[in-house]
Scaffold this motif. Structure first.
Motif, PDB file in Angstrom:
ATOM      1  N   LEU A  14      50.843  33.046  14.567  1.00 30.57           N
ATOM      2  CA  LEU A  14      51.348  32.364  15.759  1.00 30.57           C
ATOM      3  C   LEU A  14      52.060  31.080  15.386  1.00 30.57           C
ATOM      4  O   LEU A  14      51.664  30.406  14.426  1.00 30.57           O
ATOM      5  CB  LEU A  14      50.180  32.007  16.683  1.00 30.57           C
ATOM      6  CG  LEU A  14      49.362  33.161  17.265  1.00 30.57           C
ATOM      7  CD1 LEU A  14      48.139  32.615  17.988  1.00 30.57           C
ATOM      8  CD2 LEU A  14      50.219  33.998  18.209  1.00 30.57           C
ATOM      9  N   PRO A  15      53.061  30.691  16.182  1.00 31.43           N
ATOM     10  CA  PRO A  15      53.624  29.343  16.023  1.00 31.43           C
ATOM     11  C   PRO A  15      52.536  28.308  16.324  1.00 31.43           C
ATOM     12  O   PRO A  15      51.645  28.562  17.149  1.00 31.43           O
ATOM     13  CB  PRO A  15      54.729  29.273  17.079  1.00 31.43           C
ATOM     14  CG  PRO A  15      54.948  30.673  17.527  1.00 31.43           C
ATOM     15  CD  PRO A  15      53.688  31.436  17.275  1.00 31.43           C
ATOM     16  N   LEU A  20      47.746  26.038  19.243  1.00 29.99           N
ATOM     17  CA  LEU A  20      47.083  24.905  19.900  1.00 29.99           C
ATOM     18  C   LEU A  20      46.833  25.195  21.369  1.00 29.99           C
ATOM     19  O   LEU A  20      45.763  24.881  21.897  1.00 29.99           O
ATOM     20  CB  LEU A  20      47.932  23.643  19.755  1.00 29.99           C
ATOM     21  CG  LEU A  20      47.720  22.899  18.447  1.00 29.99           C
ATOM     22  CD1 LEU A  20      48.793  21.835  18.270  1.00 29.99           C
ATOM     23  CD2 LEU A  20      46.325  22.267  18.422  1.00 29.99           C
ATOM     24  N   ARG A  21      47.821  25.796  22.007  1.00 30.63           N
ATOM     25  CA  ARG A  21      47.663  26.113  23.426  1.00 30.63           C
ATOM     26  C   ARG A  21      46.465  27.040  23.628  1.00 30.63           C
ATOM     27  O   ARG A  21      45.633  26.836  24.499  1.00 30.63           O
ATOM     28  CB  ARG A  21      48.949  26.770  23.954  1.00 30.63           C
ATOM     29  CG  ARG A  21      49.048  26.821  25.466  1.00 30.63           C
ATOM     30  CD  ARG A  21      50.129  27.774  25.954  1.00 30.63           C
ATOM     31  NE  ARG A  21      49.866  29.154  25.585  1.00 30.63           N
ATOM     32  CZ  ARG A  21      48.935  29.928  26.134  1.00 30.63           C
ATOM     33  NH1 ARG A  21      48.151  29.456  27.088  1.00 30.63           N
ATOM     34  NH2 ARG A  21      48.767  31.169  25.731  1.00 30.63           N
ATOM     35  N   ARG A  22      46.369  28.057  22.762  1.00 31.08           N
ATOM     36  CA  ARG A  22      45.280  29.023  22.933  1.00 31.08           C
ATOM     37  C   ARG A  22      43.917  28.410  22.652  1.00 31.08           C
ATOM     38  O   ARG A  22      42.941  28.683  23.353  1.00 31.08           O
ATOM     39  CB  ARG A  22      45.496  30.224  21.990  1.00 31.08           C
ATOM     40  CG  ARG A  22      46.623  31.105  22.430  1.00 31.08           C
ATOM     41  CD  ARG A  22      46.515  32.433  21.738  1.00 31.08           C
ATOM     42  NE  ARG A  22      47.755  33.189  21.868  1.00 31.08           N
ATOM     43  CZ  ARG A  22      47.914  34.418  21.413  1.00 31.08           C
ATOM     44  NH1 ARG A  22      46.933  35.023  20.780  1.00 31.08           N
ATOM     45  NH2 ARG A  22      49.066  35.051  21.557  1.00 31.08           N
ATOM     46  N   VAL A  23      43.840  27.587  21.616  1.00 32.93           N
ATOM     47  CA  VAL A  23      42.528  27.035  21.271  1.00 32.93           C
ATOM     48  C   VAL A  23      42.081  26.030  22.337  1.00 32.93           C
ATOM     49  O   VAL A  23      40.901  25.940  22.675  1.00 32.93           O
ATOM     50  CB  VAL A  23      42.504  26.455  19.839  1.00 32.93           C
ATOM     51  CG1 VAL A  23      43.176  25.099  19.753  1.00 32.93           C
ATOM     52  CG2 VAL A  23      41.078  26.394  19.312  1.00 32.93           C
TER      53      VAL A  23
END
Ligand code: IYR
Length: 221
Positions: A14-15, A20-23
């Motif tokens: 992932l980029p 970061l968005r997912r975590v």
């Protein structure tokens, strides 16, 4: 290079921004998970518990022995038998088996020997640790790192259920050998945890407790 018994990893790179968005999203969602002790009798959607168990069973385990067994209890008579046996142990616990220090620590949670949620909740999942597996020739095969493996699988299970909008309670009546008897599990398996699964009653309140800030739990070198 092809090596027998190996296959390519299924891996999504992932980029950084998406990572970061997912975590963060996961952290925020998990931050709302709380143990619930008042369950409604409302049933769960068909197939939901099975999907969550499949997620749990993806856990890493010592030598990939997958040293767990899950008993999904929905039968009211079996739930009742578990409640009766658990309350008997818990009565002894609260009446003196537990140290004064332990009971003092539990007081803010408001727990006692009454466990009506064991009958009210639509589903109990009894999680067993398999100390041994059975080899194809019937002999006993030792399992490794069983506490770590079953603990990780249980964590994944709780997380999957929470993300599905379902409440849980990690219940550990002590001792819980009665689960082998009631659920007819062999003595090669040890009860690890009884997970209560369902929806909270309307307006449920939970103890106002806080999680420690990261600075107190993590050090960086
Ligand atoms: N098993 C008992 C007591 C209990 C122990 C701990 I440590 C808790 O975090 C909560 C309860 C019970 O379920 O009441």
């Amino acid at each position: 290079m092809d090596v027998a018994g190996f296959r390519p990893l299924c891996f999504e790179r992932l980029p950084a921004a998406e990572s970061l968005r997912r975590v963060r999203e996961y952290r925020e969602r998990m931050g709302t998970r709380r143990s619930v002790r008042e369950f409604s009798t409302e049933p769960l959607p068909d197939g939901l518990v099975e999907e969550a168990l499949a997620a749990a069973a993806s856990a890493p385990s010592g030598a990939n022995h997958q040293p767990w067994h899950f008993v999904v209890v929905r039968d009211p008579a079996v739930k009742r038998a578990i409640r009766v046996a658990a309350e008997e142990e818990e009565r002894a616990f609260y009446a003196g088996r537990a140290s004064q220090e332990w009971l003092r620590e539990l007081a803010p949670l408001g727990t006692d020997e009454h466990k009506p949620f064991l009958e009210a909740a639509p589903c109990l999942i009894a999680i067993f640790t398999r100390k041994f597996n059975t080899a194809p020739d019937g002999s006993r095969l030792k399992n490794y790192y069983t506490a770590e493996s079953v603990g990780i699988a249980t964590g994944l299970l709780i997380s999957a259920l929470h993300l599905a909008g379902v409440a849980t309670l990690t219940h550990t009546p002590s001792p819980m050998q009665f689960l082998n008897r009631i659920l007819e599990r062999p003595d090669t398996e040890r009860p690890f945890l009884l997970l209560v699964v369902g929806y909270p009653v309307d307006g449920v309140r939970v103890p106002d407790i806080q999680r420690l800030p990261l600075e107190q739990l993590v050090s960086f070198r």
